[in-house]
Design a protein around this motif. Structure first.
Motif, mmCIF file in Angstrom:
data_model
loop_
_atom_site.group_PDB
_atom_site.id
_atom_site.type_symbol
_atom_site.label_atom_id
_atom_site.label_comp_id
_atom_site.label_asym_id
_atom_site.label_seq_id
_atom_site.Cartn_x
_atom_site.Cartn_y
_atom_site.Cartn_z
ATOM 1 N N GLU A 373 -13.615 -1.637 0.254
ATOM 2 C CA GLU A 373 -12.858 -0.674 -0.542
ATOM 3 C C GLU A 373 -11.729 -0.054 0.273
ATOM 4 O O GLU A 373 -10.597 0.092 -0.217
ATOM 5 C CB GLU A 373 -13.813 0.405 -1.046
ATOM 6 C CG GLU A 373 -13.157 1.420 -1.953
ATOM 7 C CD GLU A 373 -14.140 2.449 -2.463
ATOM 8 O OE1 GLU A 373 -13.692 3.416 -3.102
ATOM 9 O OE2 GLU A 373 -15.341 2.285 -2.205
ATOM 10 N N LEU A 374 -12.035 0.273 1.538
ATOM 11 C CA LEU A 374 -11.003 0.830 2.410
ATOM 12 C C LEU A 374 -9.909 -0.194 2.702
ATOM 13 O O LEU A 374 -8.708 0.143 2.755
ATOM 14 C CB LEU A 374 -11.640 1.312 3.719
ATOM 15 C CG LEU A 374 -12.522 2.556 3.619
ATOM 16 C CD1 LEU A 374 -13.191 2.832 4.969
ATOM 17 C CD2 LEU A 374 -11.700 3.769 3.188
ATOM 18 N N PHE A 378 -6.138 0.070 1.827
ATOM 19 C CA PHE A 378 -5.119 -0.092 2.859
ATOM 20 C C PHE A 378 -4.049 -1.097 2.433
ATOM 21 O O PHE A 378 -2.839 -0.862 2.622
ATOM 22 C CB PHE A 378 -5.783 -0.535 4.164
ATOM 23 C CG PHE A 378 -4.817 -0.879 5.250
ATOM 24 C CD1 PHE A 378 -4.124 0.107 5.945
ATOM 25 C CD2 PHE A 378 -4.578 -2.212 5.584
ATOM 26 C CE1 PHE A 378 -3.224 -0.227 6.940
ATOM 27 C CE2 PHE A 378 -3.676 -2.538 6.589
ATOM 28 C CZ PHE A 378 -3.002 -1.544 7.267
ATOM 29 N N GLU A 379 -4.475 -2.216 1.871
ATOM 30 C CA GLU A 379 -3.519 -3.221 1.412
ATOM 31 C C GLU A 379 -2.620 -2.657 0.302
ATOM 32 O O GLU A 379 -1.407 -2.921 0.277
ATOM 33 C CB GLU A 379 -4.260 -4.465 0.909
ATOM 34 C CG GLU A 379 -5.014 -5.230 1.978
ATOM 35 C CD GLU A 379 -4.072 -5.858 3.004
ATOM 36 O OE1 GLU A 379 -2.890 -6.093 2.643
ATOM 37 O OE2 GLU A 379 -4.504 -6.094 4.141
ATOM 38 N N HIS A 380 -3.254 -1.903 -0.608
ATOM 39 C CA HIS A 380 -2.460 -1.297 -1.672
ATOM 40 C C HIS A 380 -1.415 -0.334 -1.112
ATOM 41 O O HIS A 380 -0.221 -0.375 -1.508
ATOM 42 C CB HIS A 380 -3.396 -0.575 -2.640
ATOM 43 C CG HIS A 380 -2.684 0.201 -3.687
ATOM 44 N ND1 HIS A 380 -1.978 -0.399 -4.713
ATOM 45 C CD2 HIS A 380 -2.543 1.561 -3.859
ATOM 46 C CE1 HIS A 380 -1.430 0.526 -5.480
ATOM 47 N NE2 HIS A 380 -1.768 1.735 -4.980
ATOM 48 N N LEU A 381 -1.835 0.498 -0.176
ATOM 49 C CA LEU A 381 -0.890 1.434 0.436
ATOM 50 C C LEU A 381 0.194 0.693 1.219
ATOM 51 O O LEU A 381 1.367 1.124 1.255
ATOM 52 C CB LEU A 381 -1.647 2.397 1.360
ATOM 53 C CG LEU A 381 -2.597 3.387 0.670
ATOM 54 C CD1 LEU A 381 -3.349 4.206 1.703
ATOM 55 C CD2 LEU A 381 -1.826 4.305 -0.274
ATOM 56 N N LYS A 382 -0.220 -0.428 1.844
ATOM 57 C CA LYS A 382 0.752 -1.222 2.593
ATOM 58 C C LYS A 382 1.809 -1.815 1.668
ATOM 59 O O LYS A 382 3.011 -1.795 1.966
ATOM 60 C CB LYS A 382 0.008 -2.320 3.354
ATOM 61 C CG LYS A 382 0.884 -3.110 4.307
ATOM 62 C CD LYS A 382 0.041 -4.112 5.087
ATOM 63 C CE LYS A 382 0.928 -4.903 6.052
ATOM 64 N NZ LYS A 382 0.127 -5.902 6.788
ATOM 65 N N ARG A 383 1.347 -2.322 0.506
ATOM 66 C CA ARG A 383 2.299 -2.855 -0.470
ATOM 67 C C ARG A 383 3.218 -1.765 -1.007
ATOM 68 O O ARG A 383 4.431 -1.963 -1.145
ATOM 69 C CB ARG A 383 1.540 -3.519 -1.624
ATOM 70 C CG ARG A 383 0.877 -4.831 -1.254
ATOM 71 C CD ARG A 383 0.444 -5.599 -2.493
ATOM 72 N NE ARG A 383 -0.513 -4.841 -3.281
ATOM 73 C CZ ARG A 383 -1.834 -4.926 -3.124
ATOM 74 N NH1 ARG A 383 -2.344 -5.717 -2.177
ATOM 75 N NH2 ARG A 383 -2.647 -4.213 -3.871
#
Length: 432
Positions: A373-374, A378-383
């Motif tokens: 989930e983290l 993290f990937e979502h925030l990175k995108r």
């Protein structure tokens, strides 16, 4: 000089003679050996060690428990008066060192406090049972020790329970029946009618009969004075017929004729505590202290304690016979119980290991899910960050283009303004 008796070799009987003999043979000794002094040795040893006696007094507040104990031992035991305002039933335990002639007695008196003063009396007897069982359990634990010290151990088991009955003249209270029903298998009960001077003799006899009938009908076992000893059989048998004893206690001395006696002075006369025509106090004292004290202690040990010990050992899993009804030793039962306990510990250890592994797996799964989930977050925030960066880069590029266009327009404007100024100047020069 007396002739010395000759040693005669005993004749060894054959097997047939041994089988014919059903009783122990009585032999006449040929000299004095001294074992007739054994009883005196026991007496001397007992006097040196002293004696112990434990009395439990159960009765309502103010019924005369302390006064009767003081009267029994003819001493002031200095006990404070109890109050009627107790939320629960309690016990007051006091130990005294008494001496009469060269005999020492360690007396323990346990009295109920607040007994019968509560509105809800259903559990009023429970503290009494708990105390009696606690003393039996303490003796059992001392007996089960590897290194026992019974010579130094103070035996606190209750030897007799003096149950004080209110002199109502009608019948026993429900609390009386309930309490005696629950403690009769744990202690020797001697019922007493307290303050017997408040009832007439005729009513007292009827009250005694009614009490005994109620005890018998409710299956309550009270202590019966033993009749197996020829020396005390007759008096004990007659005393059994006088139960419950009607007693009166008093430490006050009143004058009767030319002598002072212990008793109570009333407007209508004097009640003498030690007059058997007035009450049963002397009978109680003789039966309790002079005649049957040792039997009370023996009965406590051989009957009540043995019953408690048997139940406790059975609950622990000990028995005298095995599954095939064959005798088994304590060591065998102990080894079997030890092996059973070891196997149970092994099973519990395996269960704990399995449970631990299951909890570890569940925790690992939870941690992996949290990690995933983290990671997704993290990937979502990175995108989102990359999109923001690209958006800012595009805005910066547009801004740079606008700046270039601005400078170009500025240069064109300056060039145009220069040309305008030049043309204006030429026009002025021409006009001149």
């Amino acid at each position: 000089m007396a002739e010395r008796p000759r040693y005669m070799a005993p004749q060894i009987p054959d097997d047939e003679e041994i089988q014919k003999e059903d009783n122990i043979r009585c032999l006449t000794t040929l000299g004095h050996f001294g074992f007739e002094c054994f009883p005196y040795q026991l007496v001397n040893r007992s006097i040196q060690q002293g004696f112990a006696f434990n009395i439990l007094c159960v009765g309502e507040t103010g019924i005369g428990k302390s006064t009767l104990i003081d009267t029994l031992f003819n001493t002031n035991l200095k006990d404070n008066k109890s109050s009627h305002f107790y939320s629960n039933v309690g016990l007051k335990i006091q130990t005294y060192e008494l001496q009469e002639s060269n005999v020492q007695l360690k007396l323990t008196v346990v009295k109920t406090v607040g007994y019968g003063d509560q509105l809800n009396k259903e559990t009023s007897y429970q503290p009494i049972i708990d105390y009696i069982d606690a003393q039996l359990e303490a003796y059992l634990q001392e007996e089960l020790k590897i290194k026992r010290s019974f010579f130094e151990y103070h035996d606190s088991r209750v030897h007799v329970c003096l149950y004080f009955i209110s002199p109502t003249g009608h019948s026993l209270k429900s609390l009386d029946l309930l309490t005696m029903k629950n403690i009769d298998s744990r202690v020797n009960i001697i019922p007493l009618i307290a303050k017997a001077d408040t009832i007439s003799k005729n009513d007292l006899q009827k009250f005694k009969s009614k009490i005994m009938n109620e005890l018998i009908s409710n299956g309550i076992q009270i202590y019966q004075f033993p009749t197996d000893d020829e020396t005390t059989a007759q008096v004990n048998s007659s005393m059994n017929g006088l139960l419950p004893f009607a007693v009166v206690g008093s430490m006050d001395e009143v004058k009767v004729g030319k002598r002072m006696v212990r008793g109570r002075h009333y407007p209508w006369g004097v009640l003498q505590v030690e007059n058997e025509n007035h009450c049963d106090f002397v009978k109680l004292r003789d039966m309790l202290l002079c005649t049957n004290m040792e039997n009370l202690k023996e009965q406590t040990h051989t009957q009540h304690y043995e019953c408690y010990r048997c139940c406790r050992l059975q609950k622990m899993g000990f028995t005298d016979v095995g599954p095939d009804n064959q005798p088994v030793s304590f060591q065998e039962i102990y080894e079997a119980k030890r092996q059973e306990f070891y196997d149970q510990c092994q099973r519990q250890e395996e269960e704990l290991k399995q449970r631990f592994m299951q909890l570890v797996k569940e925790k690992e799964t939870t941690l992996k899910e949290a990690e995933k989930e983290l990671q997704d977050k993290f990937e979502h925030l990175k995108r989102v960050q990359q999109e923001e960066i690209m958006k800012l880069e595009e805005e910066r590029r547009q801004l740079e283009e606008e700046i270039i266009d601005f400078y170009k327009m500025k240069a064109s404007s300056e060039t145009l303004q220069t040309q305008v100024c030049t043309n204006t100047k030429k026009d002025k020069d021409r006009k001149k």
